[in-house]
Design a protein around this motif. Sequence first.
Motif, PDB file in Angstrom:
ATOM      1  N   UNK A  23       0.848  -1.178   0.000  1.00 40.99           N
ATOM      2  CA  UNK A  23       0.000   0.000   0.000  1.00 40.99           C
ATOM      3  C   UNK A  23       0.888   1.233   0.000  1.00 40.99           C
ATOM      4  N   UNK A  24       0.749   2.037  -1.037  1.00 36.82           N
ATOM      5  CA  UNK A  24       1.493   3.290  -1.142  1.00 36.82           C
ATOM      6  C   UNK A  24       0.483   4.386  -1.460  1.00 36.82           C
ATOM      7  N   UNK A  25       0.764   5.567  -0.959  1.00 38.03           N
ATOM      8  CA  UNK A  25      -0.123   6.696  -1.194  1.00 38.03           C
ATOM      9  C   UNK A  25       0.679   7.824  -1.827  1.00 38.03           C
ATOM     10  N   UNK A  26       0.143   8.392  -2.877  1.00 40.24           N
ATOM     11  CA  UNK A  26       0.725   9.567  -3.514  1.00 40.24           C
ATOM     12  C   UNK A  26      -0.244  10.717  -3.294  1.00 40.24           C
ATOM     13  N   UNK A  27       0.224  11.752  -2.618  1.00 39.89           N
ATOM     14  CA  UNK A  27      -0.602  12.927  -2.360  1.00 39.89           C
ATOM     15  C   UNK A  27      -0.046  14.076  -3.195  1.00 39.89           C
ATOM     16  N   UNK A  28      -0.863  14.577  -4.096  1.00 39.65           N
ATOM     17  CA  UNK A  28      -0.507  15.768  -4.862  1.00 39.65           C
ATOM     18  C   UNK A  28      -1.193  16.947  -4.188  1.00 39.65           C
ATOM     19  N   UNK A  29      -0.401  17.948  -3.819  1.00 39.22           N
ATOM     20  CA  UNK A  29      -0.940  19.112  -3.135  1.00 39.22           C
ATOM     21  C   UNK A  29      -1.111  20.232  -4.140  1.00 39.22           C
ATOM     22  N   UNK A  30      -2.291  20.796  -4.165  1.00 41.98           N
ATOM     23  CA  UNK A  30      -2.760  21.862  -5.055  1.00 41.98           C
ATOM     24  C   UNK A  30      -3.234  21.272  -6.386  1.00 41.98           C
ATOM     25  N   UNK A  31      -4.405  21.693  -6.808  1.00 41.01           N
ATOM     26  CA  UNK A  31      -4.990  21.245  -8.072  1.00 41.01           C
ATOM     27  C   UNK A  31      -4.324  22.006  -9.217  1.00 41.01           C
ATOM     28  N   UNK A  32      -3.343  21.375  -9.839  1.00 42.21           N
ATOM     29  CA  UNK A  32      -2.596  21.970 -10.934  1.00 42.21           C
ATOM     30  C   UNK A  32      -2.541  20.969 -12.085  1.00 42.21           C
ATOM     31  N   UNK A  33      -2.144  21.410 -13.274  1.00 39.54           N
ATOM     32  CA  UNK A  33      -1.970  20.448 -14.369  1.00 39.54           C
ATOM     33  C   UNK A  33      -0.961  19.342 -14.030  1.00 39.54           C
ATOM     34  N   UNK A  34       0.119  19.679 -13.337  1.00 37.78           N
ATOM     35  CA  UNK A  34       1.089  18.647 -12.956  1.00 37.78           C
ATOM     36  C   UNK A  34       0.441  17.642 -12.012  1.00 37.78           C
ATOM     37  N   UNK A  35      -0.348  18.120 -11.055  1.00 40.19           N
ATOM     38  CA  UNK A  35      -1.029  17.214 -10.121  1.00 40.19           C
ATOM     39  C   UNK A  35      -1.925  16.243 -10.870  1.00 40.19           C
ATOM     40  N   UNK A  36      -2.608  16.733 -11.890  1.00 39.70           N
ATOM     41  CA  UNK A  36      -3.487  15.876 -12.686  1.00 39.70           C
ATOM     42  C   UNK A  36      -2.701  14.690 -13.269  1.00 39.70           C
ATOM     43  N   UNK A  37      -1.542  14.960 -13.839  1.00 41.51           N
ATOM     44  CA  UNK A  37      -0.723  13.894 -14.417  1.00 41.51           C
ATOM     45  C   UNK A  37      -0.081  13.015 -13.350  1.00 41.51           C
TER      46      UNK A  37
END
Length: 155
Positions: A19-33
């Motif tokens: 189990x691994x979690x990836x958290x992208x902070x801030x809704x940005x185009x990079x976060x989407x990818x």
Amino acid sequence: MTDPSCAVAHGEAEPRTDTRTLVAVFATPVAEYLLKYGSDLGYRTVLHDPKDGELPELDGTADVVVTDHHRDELGEVLRDVLAHPVRWVGVMGNPHHAGPHVEALKQLGVAAEQIDRVHRPIGLNIGSRTPPEIALATLAGLVADRNGRPGGFEF
């Protein structure tokens, strides 16, 4: 004897499903990818944008990527992330400029050893410019780190 990695690559065996979690902070185009590609790499993906609410509970399986270093709330977000036992935390940004997170965290009274947990720059140096390239470089660096490898073409 069959190499377990080859068996997975050829579809003859199931990949490890830690189990691994990836958290992208801030809704940005990079976060989407990051979230799109991260899911393919076996991460449970989470988008956290502070305007949408509190930071989710994070544990030692979490890799946290801050996708915008120009936000006024950068220091508060990182302070809150660092209060959790996350596996890895990094802030995107040009390696030729000082990271604004350092001063923001100092102003909030965050200890130097906590500030040192924040990686910057992040990802492999592949000359990425577009959001998909930045996400790819970032995830390649995270996978290398997770697997105890230096990244790049050193074997």
